[in-house]
Design a protein around this motif. Structure first.
Motif, PDB file in Angstrom:
ATOM      1  N   ILE A 298       0.867  -1.175   0.000  1.00  0.00           N
ATOM      2  CA  ILE A 298       0.000   0.000   0.000  1.00  0.00           C
ATOM      3  C   ILE A 298       0.910   1.233   0.000  1.00  0.00           C
ATOM      4  O   ILE A 298       1.684   1.436   0.932  1.00  0.00           O
ATOM      5  CB  ILE A 298      -0.916   0.030   1.238  1.00  0.00           C
ATOM      6  N   ILE A 299       0.836   2.050  -1.029  1.00  0.00           N
ATOM      7  CA  ILE A 299       1.691   3.228  -1.151  1.00  0.00           C
ATOM      8  C   ILE A 299       0.995   4.395  -0.444  1.00  0.00           C
ATOM      9  O   ILE A 299      -0.096   4.806  -0.840  1.00  0.00           O
ATOM     10  CB  ILE A 299       1.967   3.563  -2.626  1.00  0.00           C
ATOM     11  N   THR A 300       1.633   4.916   0.607  1.00  0.00           N
ATOM     12  CA  THR A 300       0.956   5.870   1.494  1.00  0.00           C
ATOM     13  C   THR A 300       1.796   7.130   1.712  1.00  0.00           C
ATOM     14  O   THR A 300       2.159   7.456   2.840  1.00  0.00           O
ATOM     15  CB  THR A 300       0.654   5.212   2.854  1.00  0.00           C
ATOM     16  N   ASP A 301       2.107   7.824   0.648  1.00  0.00           N
ATOM     17  CA  ASP A 301       2.820   9.084   0.815  1.00  0.00           C
ATOM     18  C   ASP A 301       1.887  10.121   1.442  1.00  0.00           C
ATOM     19  O   ASP A 301       0.659  10.014   1.375  1.00  0.00           O
ATOM     20  CB  ASP A 301       3.379   9.563  -0.523  1.00  0.00           C
ATOM     21  N   HIS A 302       2.496  11.132   2.081  1.00  0.00           N
ATOM     22  CA  HIS A 302       1.744  12.069   2.913  1.00  0.00           C
ATOM     23  C   HIS A 302       0.812  12.955   2.082  1.00  0.00           C
ATOM     24  O   HIS A 302       1.255  13.736   1.243  1.00  0.00           O
ATOM     25  CB  HIS A 302       2.706  12.946   3.711  1.00  0.00           C
TER      26      HIS A 302
END
Length: 699
Positions: A298-302
């Motif tokens: 899961i790609i969770t950049d801010h």
């Protein structure tokens, strides 16, 4: 300001006829030859700040900066500074004669680093090396074994070359994996190659996306390790490398941990490209995900929605995982990972006044998706979600009246450990007892290629998918929401109740309960204990030894028979083991420690399995029982205490929270007479809650 100032060293960089002969000979042989000056053979303990950071450092540091004078009689040619560093958390600058060469590598690992020295910095005669911190943040480090080498950095790192091929031992196919290179002292050795279309590289670490890696390396003795996440074994070799060597080796790793019916996910993954901190580019991140065997990243950049599909295809690793668009919704009131998100979905608004408004905004982005409360015991922007002044963990209550805006929470974050590895589990238990449907999550929070390994902590999700490139994301999301998961930080605790029911299930029960647990993990990690919790209270425990292993990847296999509970409970199995000092799987120290004392551990847990003793087809929380008992007591505290006798400590804690809300708890605890005849569980629960409540009101 204290500092370490070394006396001038007697070394001279002088070209003798012997040296000249050796250089000419090496050039004729096609090899490079670098003369070395030992600036300091010692390791120096530096500390910025007053307090000892960790107990393995001396209580008093030698200084907060290092200065070492050294003399040269020849400054011609390219020069490189080599040094060894340990436990570097913040930015420390390296200078020669006041000129900045670069920074120490911000990484707590033990490693060998090289910095180029531009021409014109070194002078004939006296020179001075300086190392000091610029962040002005407390930090204990070790730095030393410093050499000046009469070669450029690329030449130093290409004295020899090493070609490695990594294979799956079962299929015989090349496999994405991670290569770790250490010197005889166990320090990570910088190698001579940069990240590329197939490699993600940092000092001592080479991820390969296609199973092949070729890199330069200085002459010397090394250990080479190959592994791929927590499910695979490790292959290794030891090499003595001479200048000019061109070595070809094959390494084989085998899938060891039996995880049929589960898929691996890391729900908290960042990139430098889009988060702006850390160091992993999108390209490097896709290779590291494949190299660690994460099937559902899961790609969770801010506060951004990032799709990795095109990058993974470009790097030719898309066949190894199904990526999911997520977002770490970063607010003044905590951080929350939300997923899965459709392309072109608006980013949630984060300028809100409380969790209620935030929940509405996050639900607009994910609908019936997953909302994870991240690192709830850490402070970000001056706010700690589960600060002991606003949150009573054992009871799962927020004294400001805020409701938890999440359906999952991190219980293990390998990039932000707690000093007490069980702390977030205790918080999770409290929320379940309060009546929240919360799924436990393991995640890495990795922003880096190697400082914090992506997927070191991860979540295993029940799934019928058997192809990593085409996982049924909708099914996976639904199973996370239902709690059909296991948490992994090195180990797994796979639990089955009454031969049929697993995490996320409700067990219809009319009698004894049979709880079967398998503790799983690779051969290179050990388990020493497995425990069973009911409503967050430990009720069974077994010691695990090597003799308990019942097959590859199975550390322990056993069954407990429990008497019928007096009321509905949830069951959770947790396995733990020693945090071994492994160069290829190093455990990060706590991110915001509570103490200089810390013992590394590995662990894993099941999700929660609810037992329906009440028989109404729904799990009844400890809080729901306490509410009913208080109603039945008709406002009589003594009657409530009497009614609690058949119930466990968790129900008693919730009953104490109700009396706190009614304004009756303080009088009861100071009088104490009604508790004299209470059951042991009731007494324990009331005293535990009261102590936490007093702490909140201490100011």
């Amino acid at each position: 300001m204290t500092q370490i100032v070394m006396n001038p060293l007697p070394f001279r960089f002088k070209l003798t006829m012997h040296c000249f002969f050796m250089i000419v000979l090496s050039l004729l042989l096609g090899n490079s030859y670098g003369q070395e000056i030992i600036i300091s053979s010692e390791m120096h303990h530096l500390r910025y700040g007053e307090q000892q950071e960790w107990s393995d450092f001396p209580k008093i540091a030698a200084g907060d900066r290092l200065e070492i004078p050294f003399a040269l009689e020849n400054t011609e040619g390219n020069q490189t500074l080599q040094f060894r560093q340990q436990d570097v958390k913040h930015a420390w600058q390296v200078k020669i004669n006041g000129h900045l060469l670069g920074n120490l590598d911000r990484d707590e690992k033990d490693k060998i680093i090289y910095l180029d020295i531009p021409s014109g910095i070194l002078t004939l005669g006296n020179n001075r090396l300086q190392i000091e911190q610029m962040d002005k943040i407390p930090d204990d480090i070790r730095i030393g074994q410093i050499k000046l080498i009469n070669q450029s950095r690329p030449d130093v790192l290409s004295e020899a070359s090493l070609h490695i091929e990594l294979y799956d031992k079962t299929s015989g196919n090349l496999l994405p994996a991670r290569i770790t290179v250490t010197n005889p002292e166990g320090a990570l050795q910088t190698v001579g190659v940069s990240s590329s279309e197939t490699l993600a590289v940092r000092p001592g670490i080479v991820y390969t996306g296609n199973g092949i890696a070729t890199f330069g390396i200085p002459s010397g003795k090394y250990s080479i390790y190959a592994n791929r996440g927590i499910e695979y074994g490790v292959d290794s070799l030891q090499l003595a490398i001479k200048p000019g060597d061109k070595i070809h080796k094959k390494l084989y790793i085998k899938h060891e941990v039996p995880i049929e019916g589960w898929i691996s996910s890391d729900t908290h993954i960042h990139t430098f490209t889009h988060s702006g901190h850390g160091d992993a580019s999108m390209q490097e991140r896709s290779i590291t995900i494949a190299g660690e065997g994460i099937e559902l990243p899961i790609i969770t950049d801010h506060n951004k929605h990032i799709d990795m599909d095109s990058t993974a295809k470009a790097m030719q690793v898309a066949t190894y995982f199904t990526s999911v668009i997520g977002n770490e919704v970063t607010t003044h009131f905590g951080h929350f990972n939300v997923f899965s998100i459709r392309k072109n979905t608006p980013v949630p608004e984060v300028d809100v006044e409380n969790w209620d408004g935030l929940l509405q905004n996050m639900q607009k982005a994910v609908g019936k998706g997953v909302i994870v409360l991240n690192h709830a015991r850490d402070v970000h922007g001056g706010f700690r979600p589960f600060d002991q002044k606003r949150h009573i963990g054992d009871a799962g209550i927020n004294l400001e009246g805020w409701k938890i805006p999440a359906n999952a929470m991190e219980v293990v974050n390998s990039g932000a450990h707690q000093t007490d590895l069980m702390q977030l589990y205790k918080d999770w238990f409290g929320l379940l007892n309060r009546g929240y449907a919360i799924t436990p999550i393991g995640a890495s929070d990795s922003h880096d290629v190697s400082r914090y390994l992506v997927g070191q902590a991860r979540t295993y999700i029940r799934s019928q998918s058997n192809d990593a490139r085409s996982i049924d994301v909708k099914e996976a999301i639904q199973n996370i929401r239902q709690g059909k998961v296991m948490v992994n930080f090195g180990l797994m605790a796979e639990m089955i109740v009454d031969n049929k029911y697993g995490p996320g299930d409700l067990v219809p029960n009319t009698g004894e309960i049979n709880v079967s647990v398998r503790v799983l993990g690779p051969n290179w990690l050990d388990a020493d204990t497995v425990s069973l919790y009911a409503n967050g209270i430990k009720i069974r425990e077994a010691v695990i030894s090597k003799d308990d292993e019942s097959g590859t990847g199975v550390k322990w296999n056993g069954t407990w028979t429990l008497p019928k509970p007096a009321h509905d409970v949830f069951l959770v199995a947790i396995a733990t083991g020693p945090g071994k000092a492994l160069p290829f799987w190093q455990i990060a120290k706590p991110y915001q420690p509570d103490s200089p004392l810390w013992e590394p551990k590995v662990m894993g847990s099941s999700g929660a399995v609810w037992v329906d003793v009440k028989g109404d087809g729904t799990p009844t929380s400890a809080y729901a029982y306490a509410q009913q008992l208080w109603k039945d007591a008709a406002g009589k505290v003594e009657r409530l205490i009497e009614n609690l006798k058949p119930y466990d400590e968790a129900v008693a804690i919730q009953a104490a929270s109700i009396l706190m809300e009614e304004g009756l708890l303080d009088k009861l605890m100071k009088d104490n007479k009604p508790l004299e005849q209470a059951s042991p569980d009731t007494k324990t629960g009331f005293h535990k809650f009261y102590a936490a409540w007093l702490l909140i009101g201490a100011d």
